[in-house]
Scaffold this active site. Structure first.
Site, PDB file in Angstrom:
ATOM      1  N   ASP A  83     -12.929  -1.938  -0.481  1.00  0.00           N
ATOM      2  CA  ASP A  83     -13.489  -0.768  -1.152  1.00  0.00           C
ATOM      3  C   ASP A  83     -13.666  -1.023  -2.637  1.00  0.00           C
ATOM      4  O   ASP A  83     -13.086  -1.947  -3.211  1.00  0.00           O
ATOM      5  CB  ASP A  83     -12.618   0.470  -0.929  1.00  0.00           C
ATOM      6  CG  ASP A  83     -11.226   0.333  -1.532  1.00  0.00           C
ATOM      7  OD1 ASP A  83     -10.646  -0.762  -1.440  1.00  0.00           O
ATOM      8  OD2 ASP A  83     -10.706   1.329  -2.085  1.00  0.00           O
ATOM      9  N   GLU A 145      -7.919   0.811  -1.203  1.00  0.00           N
ATOM     10  CA  GLU A 145      -7.014   0.324  -2.250  1.00  0.00           C
ATOM     11  C   GLU A 145      -7.213   1.027  -3.580  1.00  0.00           C
ATOM     12  O   GLU A 145      -6.272   1.161  -4.366  1.00  0.00           O
ATOM     13  CB  GLU A 145      -7.216  -1.187  -2.435  1.00  0.00           C
ATOM     14  CG  GLU A 145      -6.177  -1.866  -3.316  1.00  0.00           C
ATOM     15  CD  GLU A 145      -6.493  -1.846  -4.804  1.00  0.00           C
ATOM     16  OE1 GLU A 145      -5.599  -2.142  -5.607  1.00  0.00           O
ATOM     17  OE2 GLU A 145      -7.657  -1.524  -5.164  1.00  0.00           O
TER      18      GLU A 145
END
Length: 389
Positions: A83, A145
């Site tokens: 991400d 994350e």
């Protein structure tokens, strides 16, 4: 129905970085890139029949995992998040030059951390069945994350499928300029709230100004002297800072609430409990003032706190033989990691781990996020040297 975008894991890591950047994947929107990575990894298993049983692939939500079963004497994990922060008109990628005239890839995630992920994916694809690979490998490409830790795919894996984190050594592709950044600092974020009574400022004696009660805590933070400490030759620098502050109702009204987020970044020689005790002492608070979720009504003049986030750090672990071999592969270029990273999750499992990625972390999350092409190439060579040594 969307079509899965194709990734060429055997492509040059620079080209693979471009491909990954061009698949938008801000946090909570990682399905497309997870689909692409899973499909590319499963294509590896469609190789010769004799490879059957030597490559295992699994998916948990938008976290994609693969591991070899070669019977090697040790196992190395290559982990990276898929991400990014929200896109800022910086996808798709574009090429350019930096101030020194070097070729650079610009784009969301170029540094944090699609270039590092590209190197790891490429190394796994090139080496998983190669005779020169000296270790069994585990690859973990995980989601969530860049946001609160409760969404972190590696955290979910640690909780629900910890066997995927089992290894002798782990590398995390966080940007480190091609150096080994050892360990990581822990982080605690508290929401500190002062409670008052609202009143017209012309009749202030009828109320209680919450902002005034927050001021002494702010003064303590401003006067705090952060610690420096050296561990395994790496210097860590702590910090206690206000990172968000709110108060106010109207320009003629005493606020009945004033609150702030306070962040403590602490060296990994402190446990989480030790760090919490130190932080509360520095703020002039104690455990009895915790008010999780604002569950109890506080009286005017009272200051309370809630734990918004709290995670432990990770010791460098540079004394481990596996860590020393990587240090040798990068020519001894090692420094401390100041920010918190997911190496702490491996450390909690008893697995020594370091940050090892391309790009300057100072460009992470910026609109002009960028990574030098040479760093990607050099990282790929250093990683291959390490994995085949």
């Amino acid at each position: 129905m969307t079509t899965c975008q194709k990734l060429d894991l055997h492509a040059d890591p620079v080209e693979l970085t471009r491909q990954l950047i061009d698949i938008p994947s801000p946090s909570h929107s990682e399905e497309a890139i997870a689909d692409a990575i899973e499909a590319a990894l499963r294509a590896l298993a469609d190789a010769p029949e004799e490879a059957s049983g030597r490559l295992e692939i699994a998916r948990f939500g938008n976290t994609v995992c693969a591991r070899t079963h070669r019977g090697a004497s040790d196992r190395v994990v290559l982990a990276g998040h898929i991400d990014t922060v929200p896109i800022a008109d910086n996808v798709p990628h574009h090429m350019g030059k930096d101030d020194s005239g070097e070729d650079v890839i610009f784009g969301c995630g170029a540094v944090d951390m699609k270039s590092g992920l590209a190197v790891y994916l490429n190394a796994f694809a090139q080496l998983w069945d190669a005779a020169e690979l000296a270790h069994d490998l585990t690859l973990i490409a995980y989601d969530g994350e860049e946001i609160a830790s409760r969404y972190n795919g590696l955290g979910h894996l640690q909780r629900d499928h910890p066997e995927w984190l089992e290894a002798d050594f782990a590398l995390l592709g966080e940007p480190s300029g091609g150096m080994v950044e050892a360990g990581c600092q822990g982080t605690i974020r508290l929401r500190v709230t002062a409670h008052g009574t609202r009143a017209h400022s012309a009749r202030a004696w009828l109320g209680h100004n919450a902002a005034h009660d927050l001021a002494p805590v702010m003064t303590r933070i401003a006067e705090y002297q952060p610690r420096r400490i050296t561990i395994d030759g790496c210097e860590y620098r702590e910090g206690l800072n206000i990172v968000h502050l709110e108060s106010g109702v109207a320009t003629n009204t005493l606020p009945d609430e004033a609150w702030m987020f306070v962040n403590f970044r602490y060296a990994p020689d402190r446990s989480l409990d030790q760090a919490m005790d130190h932080m509360l002492e520095a703020l002039g608070l104690d455990r009895g003032q915790e008010n999780p979720g604002g569950e109890k009504e506080a009286a005017p003049g009272e200051v309370t706190y809630e734990v918004d986030d709290a995670v432990g750090g990770a010791l460098p672990g540079l004394g481990q033989p596996a860590a020393q071999a990587l240090i040798d592969a990068v020519g001894g270029n090692v420094r401390a990691k100041f920010g918190w990273t997911d190496v702490a999750r491996f450390s909690a499992q008893g697995v020594p781990a370091v940050n090892f990625g391309s790009g300057d972390p100072g460009y992470a999350h910026k609109e002009d996020e960028q990574c030098p092409v040479t760093q990607i190439t050099e990282l790929a060579q250093s990683l291959r040297d390490y994995l085949t040594a």
